[in-house]
Scaffold this active site. Structure first.
Site, PDB file in Angstrom:
ATOM      1  CG  ASP A 137      13.178 -34.966   5.714  1.00 36.29           C
ATOM      2  OD1 ASP A 137      13.225 -33.772   6.056  1.00 36.29           O
ATOM      3  OD2 ASP A 137      12.249 -35.457   5.042  1.00 36.29           O
TER       4      ASP A 137
ATOM      5  CE1 TYR B   9      10.047 -20.083   1.771  1.00 37.89           C
ATOM      6  CE2 TYR B   9       9.653 -17.902   0.844  1.00 37.89           C
ATOM      7  CZ  TYR B   9      10.520 -18.911   1.208  1.00 37.89           C
ATOM      8  OH  TYR B   9      11.873 -18.750   1.021  1.00 37.89           O
TER       9      TYR B   9
ATOM     10  N   PRO C  28      17.426 -13.428   1.364  1.00 38.86           N
ATOM     11  CG  PRO C  28      18.424 -15.325   0.477  1.00 38.86           C
ATOM     12  CD  PRO C  28      17.635 -14.857   1.659  1.00 38.86           C
ATOM     13  N   GLY C  29      16.094 -12.054  -1.703  1.00 40.92           N
ATOM     14  CA  GLY C  29      14.894 -11.864  -2.524  1.00 40.92           C
ATOM     15  C   GLY C  29      14.917 -12.910  -3.628  1.00 40.92           C
TER      16      GLY C  29
ATOM     17  CB  VAL D 288      17.807 -16.798  -5.225  1.00 37.70           C
ATOM     18  CG1 VAL D 288      19.145 -17.442  -5.559  1.00 37.70           C
ATOM     19  CG2 VAL D 288      17.952 -15.800  -4.087  1.00 37.70           C
TER      20      VAL D 288
HETATM   21  C1  8X3 Z   1      12.413 -16.722  -1.661  1.00 35.40           C
HETATM   22  C2  8X3 Z   1      12.417 -15.334  -2.134  1.00 35.40           C
HETATM   23  O1  8X3 Z   1      11.144 -13.514  -3.332  1.00 35.40           O
HETATM   24  O2  8X3 Z   1      10.285 -15.796  -3.546  1.00 35.40           O
HETATM   25  O3  8X3 Z   1      12.737 -16.785  -0.328  1.00 35.40           O
HETATM   26  O4  8X3 Z   1      10.035 -14.600  -1.473  1.00 35.40           O
HETATM   27  S1  8X3 Z   1      10.887 -14.817  -2.637  1.00 35.40           S
END
Ligand code: 8X3
Length: 253
Positions: free
Chosen positions: A60, A153, A183-184, A186
């Protein structure tokens, strides 16, 4: 052994897709995640299919002593790691900053920031000694700007950007490269975890839009790794064609 790529969070999503892409290109794999079974399955599949070797290394990333122990246990032929893909990351919940669960946020912060930082801290010195290495961090469009329900996040992914930029500065007089892939949308198990296991809500999130796949992101990760040694892909922001920002996307009704 040459051409070893170390992937955290390799048991699904972007991490698993990176394992497949790099294996197809002849890289040897160190596959990390918390649980062994899925990693073993991926290892068996890829070592049968391609002329590569793979090592399953479960731990982990939140547990520093587990990381240290695992790295110390690496057989000598596996120590020559040339690429670290810091992919392990998650989000739990879409709560407001004044309403969420602090224990869940600890998990998110400890994985996305402290886990990534520990892996970097522990593996980069070896890369420096060998004068060869590439650290590829999986950031996110979420690190560009905060969005509703994403406060913590987004903060962790902004931290991934700062850690990537800071490391690039610290390594500027070396042959090592640092890349932040952002990334957006996914479609992976990521959203199911975000919605605390509610697959229906996770699926609905992608209704009306074609999201990226883990493979789409892995292609970009591999591109960054495969350009000539004098070229450093510092950042890539990658999103579906019908997404424009972390908050603006077009979904067909
Ligand atoms: C995840 C992409 O679009 O949920 O890192 O922020 S988003």
């Amino acid at each position: 052994m040459e051409n070893i790529v170390f992937i955290t969070g390799a048991s699904n999503g972007i991490g698993e897709a990176c394992a497949r892409k790099f294996a197809a290109q002849g890289y040897n794999l160190i596959l990390n995640a918390r649980s062994v079974d899925k990693l073993q399955q991926i290892k068996n599949e890829l070592t049968e299919k391609y002329n590569i070797q793979a090592l399953v290394l479960p731990f982990d990333v939140r547990n520093r002593s587990e990381i240290v122990q695992a790295l110390e246990s690496l057989p000598v032929e596996w120590k020559n790691i040339s690429i670290l893909i810091n992919n392990a990351g998650l989000v739990i919940g879409v709560d407001k900053e004044f309403e969420g669960n602090l224990d869940e946020w600890d998990i998110v912060i400890d994985t996305n920031i402290k886990g990534l930082l520990a892996m970097t801290r522990l593996l980069v010195p070896g890369m420096l000694e060998r004068a060869k290495g590439h650290i590829i961090n999986i950031g996110s469009i979420a690190g560009e700007a905060a969005y509703p329900g994403g406060s913590v996040y987004c903060a962790t992914k902004a931290a991934v950007k700062a850690l990537s930029d800071g490391l690039r500065i610290d390594l500027v007089d070396t042959p090592l490269r640092v890349t932040n892939i952002k990334p957006g949308m996914v479609e992976t198990n990521f959203s199911v975890v975000r919605y605390r296991g509610d697959k229906q809500t996770a699926d609905n999130f992608y209704k009306g839009i074609q999201p990226l796949t883990g493979d789409d992101v892995a292609e970009t990760v591999y591109f960054a790794a495969s350009v000539p040694a004098h070229v450093q892909i510092a950042e890539v922001l990658i999103m579906p064609t019908n997404q424009a920002t972390g908050t603006i996307s077009y979904k067909k009704q």
